[in-house]
Design an enzyme around this catalytic site. Structure first.
Site, PDB file in Angstrom:
ATOM      1  CG  HIS A  32       1.640   7.882 -50.799  1.00 59.96           C
ATOM      2  ND1 HIS A  32       1.008   6.839 -50.142  1.00 59.96           N
ATOM      3  CD2 HIS A  32       0.765   8.918 -50.759  1.00 59.96           C
ATOM      4  CE1 HIS A  32      -0.179   7.231 -49.731  1.00 59.96           C
ATOM      5  NE2 HIS A  32      -0.353   8.486 -50.079  1.00 59.96           N
ATOM      6  CB  CYS A  71      -4.557   9.067 -47.504  1.00 55.38           C
ATOM      7  SG  CYS A  71      -3.617   8.250 -48.816  1.00 55.38           S
ATOM      8  CG  HIS A  99       0.348  12.445 -47.615  1.00 57.35           C
ATOM      9  ND1 HIS A  99      -0.580  12.152 -46.630  1.00 57.35           N
ATOM     10  CD2 HIS A  99      -0.028  11.709 -48.693  1.00 57.35           C
ATOM     11  CE1 HIS A  99      -1.464  11.282 -47.099  1.00 57.35           C
ATOM     12  NE2 HIS A  99      -1.156  11.003 -48.360  1.00 57.35           N
ATOM     13  CD  GLU A 100       0.854  12.871 -52.322  1.00 58.86           C
ATOM     14  OE1 GLU A 100       1.025  11.727 -52.786  1.00 58.86           O
ATOM     15  OE2 GLU A 100      -0.239  13.251 -51.876  1.00 58.86           O
TER      16      GLU A 100
END
Length: 199
Positions: free
Chosen positions: A150, A104, A146-147
């Site tokens: 976030h 990250c 992953h994004e």
């Protein structure tokens, strides 16, 4: 393939531990010039850090938004902007996990294994409010998950075991002297007293 803007300004990347990284972000409701400027700055920051994706909270902005420029499992490059993303993965007996390494930009330099479904589809809207859908296998699937995480206030450290998390933080701590507080505005610091580009 959508074309990402190229006229942005590189911003410092917000690190794990900052509150904005660990809370549900606000939906994007205003598709204006300010949003387009943010998108351009995020793309410039992602490129300067040599990342494949970047979410708005990684530059300190509390919005459900990410940009990406990432290859799929066949090496085909995909890029785009997603506001208010929703992610879909395969569930049940057809689900296959990719046990690959993950890192990250908000915990720069450190990587560890993080099992994720090997296919993902993200739907949302772009910076103009137009519907978008992106899907794929391999690194692209990992990036989309992953994004989207976030935007929900989840970092991948939340998805791994305590043992792996401890190792991840130890590696990040060891590498931290190489990453200035305003990285990637300032480049990675080489231990041989030379400034280098981000690796």
């Amino acid at each position: 393939m959508p074309t990402l803007p190229t006229d942005g300004t590189v911003l410092p990347i917000t690190r794990w531990g900052e509150p904005v990284m660990h809370q549900l972000c606000r939906p994007v409701t205003e598709f204006d010039d300010q949003l387009k400027k943010l998108v351009a700055d995020m793309v410039a920051t992602m490129n300067a850090a040599e990342g494949v994706g970047l979410a708005a909270n990684q530059v300190g902005v509390d919005l459900q938004l990410f940009v990406f420029d990432c290859p799929d499992k066949d090496g085909v490059r995909h890029q785009g902007v997603v506001c208010n993303p929703t992610v879909e993965v395969v569930e049940g007996k057809d689900r296959k996990l990719d046990e690959g390494d993950e890192g990250c930009l908000s915990l720069p330099g450190a990587f560890t294994k993080c099992a994720r479904p090997d296919w993902a589809r993200v739907t949302g809207v772009d910076e103009n409010g137009e519907p978008v859908t992106f899907e794929g296998f391999g690194l692209l699937a990992r990036c989309l998950q992953h994004e989207t995480d976030h935007t929900q206030g989840t970092v991948f450290g939340d998805r791994i075991s305590r043992k792996y998390r401890k190792r991840l933080y130890a590696e990040a701590e060891e590498l931290s002297p190489h990453y200035p507080a305003d990285w990637p505005v300032s480049p990675i610091y080489d231990p041989d007293n030379e400034l280098t580009d981000a690796e």
